[in-house]
Design an enzyme around this catalytic site. Structure first.
Site, PDB file in Angstrom:
ATOM      1  CB  VAL A  37      28.417 -13.039  50.269  1.00  0.00           C
ATOM      2  CG1 VAL A  37      27.097 -13.590  48.811  1.00  0.00           C
ATOM      3  CG2 VAL A  37      29.381 -11.980  49.377  1.00  0.00           C
ATOM      4  CB  SER A  38      26.802 -15.023  54.805  1.00  0.00           C
ATOM      5  OG  SER A  38      27.845 -14.272  55.554  1.00  0.00           O
ATOM      6  CG  ASP A  56      21.028   5.952  35.592  1.00  0.00           C
ATOM      7  OD1 ASP A  56      20.914   6.907  35.034  1.00  0.00           O
ATOM      8  OD2 ASP A  56      20.387   5.106  35.343  1.00  0.00           O
ATOM      9  CE  LYS A 103      19.109  -4.705  36.480  1.00  0.00           C
ATOM     10  NZ  LYS A 103      19.172  -4.069  37.767  1.00  0.00           N
ATOM     11  CG  LEU A 130      34.923 -10.555  49.912  1.00  0.00           C
ATOM     12  CD1 LEU A 130      35.752 -11.021  48.488  1.00  0.00           C
ATOM     13  CD2 LEU A 130      33.794  -9.155  48.978  1.00  0.00           C
ATOM     14  CG  LEU A 131      33.647 -16.070  53.379  1.00  0.00           C
ATOM     15  CD1 LEU A 131      34.300 -16.781  54.406  1.00  0.00           C
ATOM     16  CD2 LEU A 131      32.304 -16.649  52.043  1.00  0.00           C
TER      17      LEU A 131
END
Ligand code: NAG
Ligand code: NAG
Ligand code: NAG
Ligand code: NAG
Ligand code: NAG
Ligand code: NAG
Ligand code: NAG
Ligand code: NAG
Ligand code: NAG
Ligand code: NAG
Ligand code: NAG
Length: 631
Positions: free
Chosen positions: A327-328, A463, A372, A323-324
């Site tokens: 995100v990094s 979408d 946004k 996860l790190l």
């Protein structure tokens, strides 16, 4: 700048390719066929749809949902061929119950000497997984670890990172022309068990021992994959409902009652996701703090700049480290804005600055941006956007997290001319010319081709619609709003997202997410471009419903029907009806009910470029219509 970067990338891949080929020249091919079953790339019957015979086992694979996840198919796609009553798709399975799981079999060149047939299945590596254990376990010996290693040359079997995506080659074969002529429709992949004999298999599948020997030879070992030729899928006998004799151990740590098994799993999943989401957000916040301080220390400008981020220590705790890393990566690429700057730029998010919904126009340092505003659920979009970079996708510039308000802001490039929807269906006095429309179609197709073919794992936008297509000052199109986009292996969703009028029928029915749902929605956008009508009219009738009827029948009738149907504003300009009809044909192909018959984005780009009657120019960036190059 971008072109230079692309060229560098080309050189880099060329370099890799050369190294790869040179390396290969030293090795001769003298290995057993544990790598897989050879095929010939010029055999016309590949790829094909076929089935594997799968045995559910405890504890984690005793329900259709988890087996479906493993093979990237829906529960119904397994229950139908397996003769399981639709009312019991959610019921627990019994160990060794017979199942047929559909797969898409193709012939693949692994390296210069190895060409094998398999169905590629994506699998995300979890803690403790090895290629060997997955092959003999979850995948029930339908592949071998040697084959997995060969197909994933970039992964090191002894050092797998949690969260990486590996392709598992499920052994399969397509019947050749001779077999087809003899009435063989499928070669079912069946793993030979120690207690098996060929005559038992033959009677199980309503085939003959001779036919099985003809295809597989007569040296069949335990746990080899046997390809059973059948003319039709045999009817499997399933245990009577209610006769749930062995109570299977529920997965996970908590106990749940038999009937609530599925429900429990869903709740467990949601809780798990919620916890994951929370963890991710805590991590983002923590990282932001670290990052900001880091930025300050380096004395960078007010946005924190784009300095290199600290390397995180690897190998401590699998999940967390990954996860790190995720995100990094985001942080490395994007500016981090301060809430105050965004508030100042939009006059505290005043209504005057609203572009649409919760998207605001903002001027920061004399540059226009679109901001946004979201309620904390930006991580998915961030993760997707960090992977994509293409001229036909709206670019994310940076982001900002407001801890007090629990809000996350994404800052995008500003696209001047608004949405295609407003141009086609709004009150714009100026109408789009056919040339404009065709260019927009090709731009969108290029953007989609990029996310479908050039991202790993593949991204599905989910979408696509005219209001998510934005036009810049040169009326070139960019795809926006990756808020629903999905990447990776999770191919089935329980709740349907998307927009009425653009949703593919199979997605509505089964929740199957594939790139084909974007293709379908793109077909609807093409119809809008041609007809100038909305995807859903005032009575709620969807535009795509009767589209295929327009192209039925004789040539002259067809042209007249297209002419009657198309946007009347186009009739005022001189245009080639062939061009319109050919785009119409692309649209109809995209809207095919059967997703596997819809064309790929590569084919679509090619056909659309051809229907454009401009001259072509082979530049070093590839084949592109000349007028597209001059931006
Ligand atoms: C497997 O290998 C054996 C000998 O190495 C060969 O005879 C056989 O044809 C191979 N089978 C397939 C399906 O490639
Ligand atoms: C495949 O094509 C090549 C050349 O086109 C030919 O030499 C070869 O025999 C073909 N292989 C098969 C199995 O048909
Ligand atoms: C499916 O099961 C339901 C209830 O058990 C039963 O009424 C129905 O007839 C079954 N359908 C088939 C096709 O067997
Ligand atoms: C499942 O089948 C395998 C092989 O046929 C056998 O060894 C095993 O005992 C069976 N398991 C159950 C629970 O029937
Ligand atoms: C797969 O094969 C191995 C031996 O190669 C065996 O130990 C294992 O039980 C098999 N797995 C299944 C699910 O049959
Ligand atoms: C091709 O891949 C197989 C399986 O990994 C390997 O054994 C073989 O040496 C490779 N051949 C070449 C020419 O690289
Ligand atoms: C094959 O197995 C079945 C039962 O599983 C048995 O009745 C039959 O005799 C076996 N045939 C041979 C040739 O071993
Ligand atoms: C078995 O196959 C034969 C033809 O190969 C077919 O006529 C027969 O109906 C099949 N039986 C079953 C029970 O599917
Ligand atoms: C088709 O497959 C069968 C069984 O594997 C084989 O005996 C036959 O030679 C193949 N035919 C051709 C034309 O390759
Ligand atoms: C869970 O199941 C195990 C055995 O199946 C049992 O010993 C244990 O008490 C159960 N726990 C709960 C909370 O029901
Ligand atoms: C698996 O991933 C690869 C590369 O990301 C992609 O091309 C392929 O379509 C994926 N397969 C499935 C079944 O999702």
């Amino acid at each position: 700048m971008q072109i230079k970067k692309m060229k560098m990338e080309y050189f880099y891949s060329l370099f890799l390719f050369i190294i790869f080929t040179c390396n290969n020249l030293h090795i001769t091919n003298s290995q057993p066929n544990t790598t897989g079953y050879t095929c010939s790339t010029n055999q016309t019957t590949y790829p094909c749809q076929t089935y594997v015979y799968y045995r559910p086992f405890s504890p984690n694979y005793l329900n259709l949902a988890s087996i479906g996840d493993l093979f990237s198919v829906s529960r119904l796609m397994i229950s139908r061929p397996s003769n399981i009553n639709i009312s019991s798709v959610d019921a627990p399975l019994q160990p060794n119950q017979s199942l047929f799981v559909p797969i898409q079999c193709s012939c693949n060149r692994v390296n210069t000497s190895v060409v094998i047939s398999y169905a590629p299945l994506n699998h995300t590596i979890q803690g403790g997984d090895t290629f060997y254990q997955l092959s003999i376990g979850q995948f029930g010996n339908l592949t071998t670890f040697q084959s997995v290693e060969a197909v994933n040359p970039t992964l090191i079997a002894t050092d797998l990172d949690v969260g990486v995506n590996a392709v598992f080659p499920i052994f399969c074969k397509c019947p050749n022309e001779t077999l087809r002529q003899n009435g063989v429709s499928f070669l079912i992949s069946y793993v030979f068990q120690p207690s098996d004999n060929i005559s038992r298999i033959a009677s199980l599948f309503n085939s003959t021992t001779q036919a099985i020997f003809d295809v597989n030879g007569n040296n069949i070992q335990d746990f080899d994959t046997v390809f059973v030729p059948v003319s039709q899928l045999p009817l499997l006998s399933q245990p009577a409902p209610g006769a749930t004799s062995p109570p299977p151990a529920p997965s996970g740590s908590g106990n749940s009652t038999q009937g609530d098994d599925r429900k429990g799993a869903v709740i467990g999943l949601s809780v798990g996701l919620a916890i994951c989401g929370l963890l991710l957000l805590i991590l983002i916040i923590w990282l932001l703090c670290v990052y900001k301080q880091y930025g300050k220390r380096k004395g960078e400008g007010k946005y924190g700049g784009e300095g290199k981020h600290q390397k995180f220590e690897k190998g401590k705790k699998g999940e967390e480290v990954n996860l790190l890393a995720d995100v990094s990566d985001c942080l490395d690429k994007y500016k981090v804005y301060r809430v105050d700057d965004l508030i100042e730029a939009t006059d505290d998010f005043d209504e005057r600055y609203v572009i649409e919904g919760s998207v605001y126009r903002a001027s920061i340092d004399d540059e226009l941006y679109a901001i946004k505003k979201m309620n904390w659920n930006a991580s998915e979009e961030l993760k997707i956007l960090q992977k994509v970079n293409h001229g036909n996708l709206v670019k994310l510039d940076g982001f900002c997290i407001d801890h007090e308000e629990a809000t996350c802001y994404l800052v995008y490039e500003y696209v001047e001319n608004g949405s295609l929807h407003s141009w086609l269906h709004g009150n714009q006095r100026e109408k789009l010319s056919w040339k404009n429309r065709l260019t927009i179609a090709i731009d969108v197709a290029n953007g989609l081709q990029y996310i479908h073919e050039h991202t790993r794992p593949k991204v599905v936008h989910k979408d696509i619609k005219s209001s998510n297509i934005l036009l810049d000052s040169n009326m070139r199109a960019k795809i926006a709003n990756f808020g629903l986009a999905k990447s990776g292996c999770n191919a089935i969703t329980m709740h349907i997202v998307g927009t009425q009028g653009y949703i593919a029928p199979e997605y509505l029915a089964d929740g199957v997410v594939s790139t084909k749902i974007d293709i379908f929605a793109f077909g609807v956008v093409l119809l809008e471009l041609i007809s100038g009508r909305e995807a859903v009219d005032k009575e709620g009738k969807v535009l795509w419903e009767d589209a295929d009827k327009i192209l039925e029948g004789k040539e002259d009738k067809k042209m007249k029907r297209v002419k009657d149907w198309m946007d009347s504003s186009l009739l005022r300009e001189s245009l080639s009806m062939e061009s319109v009809a050919s785009v119409m044909a692309v649209a109809v192909a995209c809207l095919h009910r059967d997703p596997s018959r819809r064309p790929s984005m590569v084919d679509i780009v090619y056909t659309l470029c051809k229907s454009d009657d401009f001259s072509f120019d082979v530049s070093d960036e590839g084949l592109s219509p000349r007028h597209l190059v001059a931006r």
